[in-house]
Write an enzyme that holds these catalytic residues in place. Structure first.
Site, PDB file in Angstrom:
ATOM      1  CG  ASP A  10     -86.289  -0.251 -16.097  1.00 58.36           C
ATOM      2  OD1 ASP A  10     -86.231  -1.203 -16.889  1.00 58.36           O
ATOM      3  OD2 ASP A  10     -85.287   0.215 -15.531  1.00 58.36           O
ATOM      4  CD  GLU A  11     -84.733   4.535 -15.284  1.00 58.37           C
ATOM      5  OE1 GLU A  11     -84.657   5.267 -14.286  1.00 58.37           O
ATOM      6  OE2 GLU A  11     -83.743   3.971 -15.788  1.00 58.37           O
TER       7      GLU A  11
END
Length: 885
Positions: A536-537
């Protein structure tokens, strides 16, 4: 003579340094007694003349606050000091020329004096006005353990900030609870809470007879009872030996003699289960006057049936259970609890307590987040730096001994900012889980959220290079010389947050970690089948839609010099080469490309499944491109920001969707809209037991009729015909501001019971998904609200009267619901969200507390305090205050 001069010079230098260090320490000691107060002045600064967009605030949102430092001692004029603090918001501007605030990394900031500093006056205060990005709506937005440094002195925490009662160091005026002027949320005052609770009606004891959680599919309860007073004789031979021991221990803990007379027979008969959707864990329970018979589809089913039988035993009084039968099967095969031990470490004991409760309420997956920017939490043989450096936080600017402090951990390793599971700890957790029919999925987050690993491997690299071991130094290095990409992550880290996926050494690192975890699981007797990649991210936050280039500004967006920002790995020669060779299309596709590589290694290591947070796979068109048999993703789009549609899009790509929606299933969010209630609130202002209970994971559009968006407003959603339904459901506990085990349990319970209910049982009021079916709160009337309310009444009463007493016995520090109360015509009226919870009141500032009797509400005058109390009487909920007439 020359030698004598050198010796004399060295002695003088040592004396001088000692004197200097002593002076520095005196400055630190004095400043450690400062009073600290952070006060919000205006959460709507953009509406009141502050040009937040010009200051660079995301979507032009900022707030004004003050930092007040009060000196109780003698005046101090020294300029050689710094105050370090954790702040989750970016400081955009300061308003006192005596001080400057510098962002260091992540949430770590430093306050220093400027040339204009006029000192800390004796008994006086200095005020530092600041403008910060976004807003502060909760006391828990301010983090504890500010600390002081001065050259050669030893860092010391400011005593006033050593607190988990954050009202000690922050002031949030009653008017400053809105994020926007038109925020439609309802602030939970005592009176508003009372009105909300009024909708819940207690269910009688007769109606609750024979009821358990989570709810079985089919139940037939007779009027007859059977006594277990003479104990039970349970035949547990169909269970694995460790699971049989668990069941025996739990029967004894319930007060039953296990060598008794009442037979409990068990059997496995998979052929007898034909109508259940998910068969793994399915069971039938038949209780007659003569015996209880539990038939499971598999050993998990037998185990689940025995847990249901134990729930029927009253916590107090004679052990009498109904003559009854039930047939049960899980809604989802994947029913998970996610716990982040990376941001703040949580003890092995707390994890074991969680596993115990998970097994009782049929949650079968523990997803452990073992690494992140702020910490690495699992011992890996051969890579000791991961725990000797990456598992510790302290004030070491070189970061060769530890990571820099984050999230209020302070300057040393004594807090939950530091800690890890040894190899044996982790194996013990796995065995404990296996005995309770729970699967543990470890997550090693990559390529972003990886700073703890990156810094640890840099420390390893430096040590081995200093020893002349060049080949070993480069074996597991995660950064590349020459890559000075300028990146700002969502949590304000720099490029050290990212593993460089293009390096052979990084690929060796991943395979090393994977193989060591596989070995631990094998030794524990719970083979690892799923590799959770994280993913993620992996982005630069300033590439987001809320920012604009200051040279070409767009209205309403934060103005930044985007020429100073890069995509992750933009200046990596290795990554540029891989892109030029066609392995990845561009820099934004590197996380997805890396995920595909990891899936190849997972398959080669014998793993069946790959899993990730959905945004880490966005550049991959189809799940079929992965090497593993299946690919699951934790779906974490908020529903009101288009999550209903995007879930269908992910399903169309062939992914197994694990519903992990932050607006319903992130348990680090507050229970209610109240600045005193702890939690982040970027996804929702509140998530209580009732909101989770009303969540529909299979018909996501339906939730638009039963809940609101983050601002308390209605949103619309339309069913998508291609949506096949969820493959599972997971509740998340992120730990950025969950620093203690007690805080962890406060966030988990009793909300986790509502998660268990929805993950196991599909309610009658849940509607099947239909293409084109639209929902919106206040406009559509498709959900049977009467049926929903009756179901909630049953569930809430069971929680208050049956479940919470059991949590007391287990030593779980759950959140006791805050009382609702009002005074009408001089009479106190009070209630709770969970019927059965005792209420107390005081008319003398808490010196004496009296039991509140709703049948005889007392007449009161003046100030009245009201609180709830746990069933065992040992703890109380938050006190609310009212004023009569």
């Amino acid at each position: 003579m020359l030698t004598r001069k050198c010796v004399l010079s060295a002695v003088i230098a040592t004396i001088f340094m000692s004197a200097s260090a002593l002076a520095d320490q005196q400055v630190i000691d004095q400043l450690s007694h400062l009073g600290v107060r952070v006060a919000v002045k205006d959460n709507l600064a953009a509406q009141h003349g502050v040009n937040c967009a010009a200051l660079g605030a995301d979507w032009g949102a900022c707030y004004q606050a003050t930092i007040t430092l009060t000196n109780p001692g003698a005046a101090l004029q020294s300029h050689d000091w710094a105050i370090w603090f954790s702040g989750i918001r970016q400081v955009l501007a300061t308003g006192n020329d005596q001080f400057k605030i510098t962002h260091i990394v992540g949430d770590l900031h430093k306050i220093e004096p400027t040339a204009a500093f006029r000192g800390f006056p004796s008994g006086g205060s200095v005020v530092l006005p600041v403008v910060n990005e976004y807003w502060q709506l909760s006391l828990t937005d301010v983090l504890p353990r500010w600390y002081v440094t001065s050259s050669q002195g030893t860092p010391k925490v400011i005593t006033a900030t050593v607190t988990e009662k954050l009202s000690d160091i922050t002031t949030l005026p009653a008017t400053q609870w809105k994020r926007t002027p038109d925020d439609a949320n309802i602030l939970m005052t005592a009176e508003n809470r009372y009105l909300k609770n009024q909708a819940t009606s207690p269910v009688s004891a007769a109606e609750l007879r024979g009821r358990i959680l989570p709810s079985p599919r089919r139940v037939d309860i007779t009027a007859d009872n059977v006594s277990l007073k003479q104990g039970i004789a349970a035949d547990l031979r169909v269970l694995p030996a460790d699971s049989a021991r668990v069941i025996t221990e739990e029967f004894r803990a319930a007060g039953l003699r296990t060598g008794g007379r009442f037979p409990v027979n068990t059997a496995i008969d998979p052929a007898g289960f034909t109508d259940e959707g998910v068969k793994e864990g399915a069971y039938r329970l038949r209780i007659s006057q003569e015996r209880a018979v539990i038939t499971g589809y598999d050993s998990r089913g037998v185990f689940n049936g025995l847990q249901s039988l134990m729930q029927l035993i009253p916590p107090m009084g004679e052990p009498v259970i109904p003559v009854m039968s039930l047939s049960d099967a899980p809604r989802f095969a994947y029913r998970a609890v996610f716990i982040d031990v990376a941001r703040n470490f949580h003890s092995k004991a707390a994890i074991l307590r969680t596993l115990q409760q998970m097994s009782r309420y049929k949650l079968n997956i523990l997803h452990l987040h073992l690494s992140d920017d702020e910490g690495w939490r699992i011992e890996i043989p051969g890579l000791p730096e991961l725990t000797s450096v990456g598992a510790k936080r302290c004030h070491d600017l070189s970061e060769t001994r530890c990571l820099l402090p984050q999230l209020g951990s302070g300057p040393d390793t004594s807090t939950t900012g530091s800690g890890y599971f040894s190899r044996q700890d982790y194996i013990e957790i796995l065995r404990y889980a296996r005995a309770r029919q729970i699967t543990v999925i470890p997550e090693i987050d990559m390529p972003a959220h990886a700073r703890a690993a990156v810094i640890a491997m840099e420390a390893r690299y430096k040590n081995l290079m200093a020893a002349g071991k060049v080949r070993e130094a480069n074996q597991y290095r995660l950064q590349e010389d020459g890559d000075d990409s300028r990146v700002t992550t969502v949590q304000f880290y720099d490029r050290t947050s990212f593993i460089n996926p293009c390096l052979p050494s990084a690929q060796r690192f991943v395979r090393k970690i994977m193989n060591e975890l596989i070995a631990m699981h094998r030794e524990a007797g719970q083979p690892l089948e799923t590799w959770h990649f994280g993913g993620d991210e992996a982005k630069n936050i300033y590439s987001g839609p809320g920012y604009t280039d200051k040279n070409h500004p767009q209205p309403g967006k934060g103005q930044r010099d985007l020429s100073l920002q890069d995509k992750p790995w933009a200046k990596s020669a290795s990554c540029r080469q891989r892109i030029q060779q066609g392995e990845a299309g561009d820099f934004t596709q590197l996380p997805g490309w890396f995920a595909l590589q990891v899936s190849q290694w997972a398959k080669s290591a014998g793993l069946k499944n790959m899993q990730a947070w959905q945004d880490g796979l966005k550049a991959i068109p189809s799940a079929g491109q992965f090497a593993t048999e299946t690919v699951a993703l934790n779906f974490w789009d908020t529903l009101y920001w288009g999550g209903v549609n995007s879930a269908s899009e992910w399903a169309e790509k062939g992914y197994r969707i694990i519903i992990s929606s932050p607006d319903y299933l992130y348990l680090d969010m507050p229970y209610e809209v109240d600045p005193q209630e702890p939690g982040y609130y970027w996804a929702t202002r509140f998530t209580d037991e009732q909101k989770i209970f009303t969540f529909s994971p299979d018909n996501l559009a339906m939730n638009a009729e039963t809940s609101t968006d983050r601002d308390g407003k209605a949103f619309s959603a339309t069913g998508q015909g291609s949506w096949p339904g969820a493959a599972g459901m997971s509740a998340q506990l992120w730990s950025e501001i969950v620093r203690t085990d007690e805080q962890m349990e406060y966030r988990l319970y009793p909300r986790l019971l509502a998660v268990a209910e929805r993950a196991w049982h599909q309610a009658d009021w849940e509607l099947p998904g239909q293409q084109g079916q639209a929902f919106e709160k206040g406009k559509t009337r498709q959900v049977n609200q009467q049926q929903l309310q009756a179901d909630w009444n049953r569930f809430a009463t069971l929680l208050g009267r049956s479940v919470l007493p059991g949590l007391d016995t287990a030593g779980i520090r759950y959140r006791i619901p805050v009382a609702g109360a009002r005074i009408r015509n001089g009479v106190l009226e009070a209630n709770t969200s969970l019927p059965g919870i005792r209420i107390e009141y005081s008319v003398d500032e808490g010196q004496h507390w009296r039991n509140y009797q709703p049948q005889q509400p007392p007449a009161v005058a003046g100030k009245v305090l009201v609180r709830t109390r746990s069933p065992d009487g040992r703890r109380s909920g938050r006190v609310v205050s009212l004023q009569a007439g």
